[in-house]
Motif scaffolding. Sequence first.
Motif, mmCIF file in Angstrom:
data_model
loop_
_atom_site.group_PDB
_atom_site.id
_atom_site.type_symbol
_atom_site.label_atom_id
_atom_site.label_comp_id
_atom_site.label_asym_id
_atom_site.label_seq_id
_atom_site.Cartn_x
_atom_site.Cartn_y
_atom_site.Cartn_z
ATOM 1 N N TYR A 119 0.723 -1.404 0.092
ATOM 2 C CA TYR A 119 0.218 -0.023 0.210
ATOM 3 C C TYR A 119 1.441 1.342 0.388
ATOM 4 C CZ TYR A 119 -2.964 3.996 1.822
ATOM 5 O OH TYR A 119 -3.140 4.513 2.000
ATOM 6 N N LEU A 120 1.667 1.199 1.041
ATOM 7 C CA LEU A 120 2.835 2.349 0.566
ATOM 8 C C LEU A 120 3.586 2.342 -0.358
ATOM 9 C CD1 LEU A 120 4.585 1.962 4.176
ATOM 10 C CD2 LEU A 120 2.650 3.627 3.594
ATOM 11 N N ALA A 121 3.781 2.011 -0.970
ATOM 12 C CA ALA A 121 4.193 1.932 -2.308
ATOM 13 C C ALA A 121 3.815 2.318 -3.431
ATOM 14 C CB ALA A 121 4.663 0.463 -3.016
ATOM 15 N N CYS A 122 2.209 2.299 -3.592
ATOM 16 C CA CYS A 122 1.547 2.771 -3.952
ATOM 17 C C CYS A 122 1.220 4.654 -3.660
ATOM 18 C CB CYS A 122 0.229 2.761 -4.364
ATOM 19 S SG CYS A 122 0.351 0.568 -4.251
ATOM 20 N N VAL A 123 1.102 5.511 -2.868
ATOM 21 C CA VAL A 123 0.962 6.081 -2.009
ATOM 22 C C VAL A 123 2.557 7.175 -1.961
ATOM 23 C CG1 VAL A 123 -0.469 5.433 -1.123
ATOM 24 C CG2 VAL A 123 0.576 5.799 0.062
ATOM 25 N N ASP A 124 2.008 7.943 -2.137
ATOM 26 C CA ASP A 124 2.616 9.652 -1.943
ATOM 27 C C ASP A 124 1.933 10.009 -0.082
ATOM 28 O OD1 ASP A 124 4.325 12.247 -0.967
ATOM 29 O OD2 ASP A 124 4.354 12.704 -2.446
ATOM 30 N N ILE A 125 3.009 9.407 0.760
ATOM 31 C CA ILE A 125 3.091 9.541 2.213
ATOM 32 C C ILE A 125 2.694 10.681 2.344
ATOM 33 C CG2 ILE A 125 4.037 7.312 3.287
ATOM 34 C CD1 ILE A 125 6.177 8.933 4.091
ATOM 35 N N GLU A 126 3.141 11.772 2.263
ATOM 36 C CA GLU A 126 2.789 13.499 2.600
ATOM 37 C C GLU A 126 1.771 14.024 1.788
ATOM 38 O OE1 GLU A 126 5.020 14.876 4.894
ATOM 39 O OE2 GLU A 126 6.390 13.288 4.793
ATOM 40 N N ARG A 127 1.726 13.040 1.104
ATOM 41 C CA ARG A 127 0.523 14.273 -0.116
ATOM 42 C C ARG A 127 -1.150 13.862 0.308
ATOM 43 N NH1 ARG A 127 1.163 13.254 -5.368
ATOM 44 N NH2 ARG A 127 -0.074 11.444 -5.035
ATOM 45 N N ASP A 128 -0.848 12.162 0.382
ATOM 46 C CA ASP A 128 -2.038 11.360 0.358
ATOM 47 C C ASP A 128 -2.361 10.898 1.949
ATOM 48 O OD1 ASP A 128 -1.904 11.078 -1.962
ATOM 49 O OD2 ASP A 128 -0.371 9.364 -2.583
ATOM 50 N N MET A 129 -1.790 11.015 2.810
ATOM 51 C CA MET A 129 -2.061 10.393 4.336
ATOM 52 C C MET A 129 -1.555 11.807 5.666
ATOM 53 S SD MET A 129 -0.060 6.462 4.352
ATOM 54 C CE MET A 129 -0.223 6.386 5.773
ATOM 55 N N LEU A 130 -2.664 11.137 5.946
ATOM 56 C CA LEU A 130 -2.367 12.729 7.073
ATOM 57 C C LEU A 130 -1.359 12.279 8.020
ATOM 58 C CD1 LEU A 130 -6.759 12.485 7.878
ATOM 59 C CD2 LEU A 130 -4.870 14.999 7.211
ATOM 60 N N PRO A 131 -0.574 12.575 9.432
ATOM 61 C CA PRO A 131 0.472 12.772 10.114
ATOM 62 C C PRO A 131 -0.381 11.342 10.514
ATOM 63 C CG PRO A 131 -0.113 15.126 10.205
ATOM 64 C CD PRO A 131 -1.261 14.578 8.965
ATOM 65 N N GLU A 132 -1.706 11.749 11.806
ATOM 66 C CA GLU A 132 -2.354 10.985 12.553
ATOM 67 C C GLU A 132 -2.484 9.228 11.688
ATOM 68 O OE1 GLU A 132 -5.637 13.241 11.242
ATOM 69 O OE2 GLU A 132 -3.706 13.399 12.141
ATOM 70 N N GLU A 133 -1.853 9.050 10.262
ATOM 71 C CA GLU A 133 -2.567 8.213 9.429
ATOM 72 C C GLU A 133 -0.822 7.205 9.884
ATOM 73 O OE1 GLU A 133 -5.838 9.051 6.727
ATOM 74 O OE2 GLU A 133 -4.224 9.447 6.086
ATOM 75 N N ARG A 134 -0.089 8.797 9.065
ATOM 76 C CA ARG A 134 1.110 8.106 9.203
ATOM 77 C C ARG A 134 1.811 7.230 10.140
ATOM 78 N NH1 ARG A 134 2.148 13.086 6.166
ATOM 79 N NH2 ARG A 134 2.824 13.853 7.968
ATOM 80 N N LEU A 135 1.234 8.244 11.261
ATOM 81 C CA LEU A 135 1.839 7.513 12.822
ATOM 82 C C LEU A 135 0.976 5.932 13.130
ATOM 83 C CD1 LEU A 135 3.388 7.956 15.364
ATOM 84 C CD2 LEU A 135 1.253 8.751 16.375
#
Length: 386
Positions: free
Chosen positions: A188-204
């Motif tokens: 999943y992470l390979a398919c998204v831009d973690i800075e653009r597509d995920m909120l900070p709480e989602e990344r954590l």
Amino acid sequence: MTLPQPPKLVLDEFIGTALSATPAELHPLFESFRTLYTRKLWHQLTKKLFEFFNHPLSHPYRVEVFERFVRDFEGKINQLRLAEMGVIVAKDIDNPQVHLTFLTSLSSRIDTKQSQEASVLLLASIAHAKLLYGDLEGTRSDMDAAQKLLDTLENVDNGVNAAYYSVSADYFKAKAEYAPYYKNSLLYLACVDIERDMLPEERLARAHDLSISALLGDTIYNFGELLMHPILDSLNGTQHEWLKKLLFTFNEGSIGKFEALAPLFPKEPILQENYAFLRQKICLMALIEAVFKRNANNRTMSFQTIAEETRLPVNEVEHLVMKALSLKLIKGSLDQVDAKAQITWVQPRVLSREQIGGLAKRLEEWVGKLNQVEERIAPEVLAQGS
């Protein structure tokens, strides 16, 4: 439960009602809708619709715009883009059953043969909706259907892959199956831009769950892809930062550091409950490190040496080595008579700075030996050539 058939679109009436009921910031978009619809510029209209659906003030109006306006011409626009709009709109439907019915209805109107990616996206979204209210069997059925379609496709849109791997990861998390969660979450992470597509709480949350799954996965002994991924930086400066240190500790096979971090395990009860497994895992990682540190021609190790490296009683070493062999962490053989293990191969993995330093030192020693050989044979070569 079925959604009511939307009334036939009367464009001027729809736009007029929208202009009187929505904030002024959205009015230029509705005026664009009128112009582009009248001129049948479906591609441009699609782009304007995404602009609307992604506008922060559009939330209360998304469902009505989709049902009353978009449905009138949904067959004329790109079906994947239609499905993407539907997924955005569905997030504003709070009732789980209505949410599911909305997605299922949209999916039934998509021609799977003409737009398989749209079907996969909607199947993944429907699976996620079912997962949210506990229908694991239904979730798995839709996941399998989506996977079957994906297997026939090439060059799949990243958003479609992300939707599939996201629900797959969530499904395996719900079933506490650590290794499949770890695999699908990284995909999943390979398919998204973690800075653009995920909120900070989602990344954590993702970094936390990946850390736990890496530690507790009974087939995961190579953390390289996770250790190199920027998602782990989300743990920095948080109450979970020690998990990042623990992952690197396992990767290094450092039992000393493991024991130093063990008092923190009660912060994560599931780690405390699985302490015995984690202890065996760090011993296996210590064995891998002990083999890796040795030169390729010096990898026959006595059980006593292995016991010292892994801090295990000698009588438990044979079982540990057999476990490592069965997991394919190492290759080699056991000599039970002489109490020795001959290791011929060790699983590659990401190295820490200290490990890289050790490898560099061994390379220097190897170069030194080559120079000695060169100095010894050079006179003979010169004598033969003269």
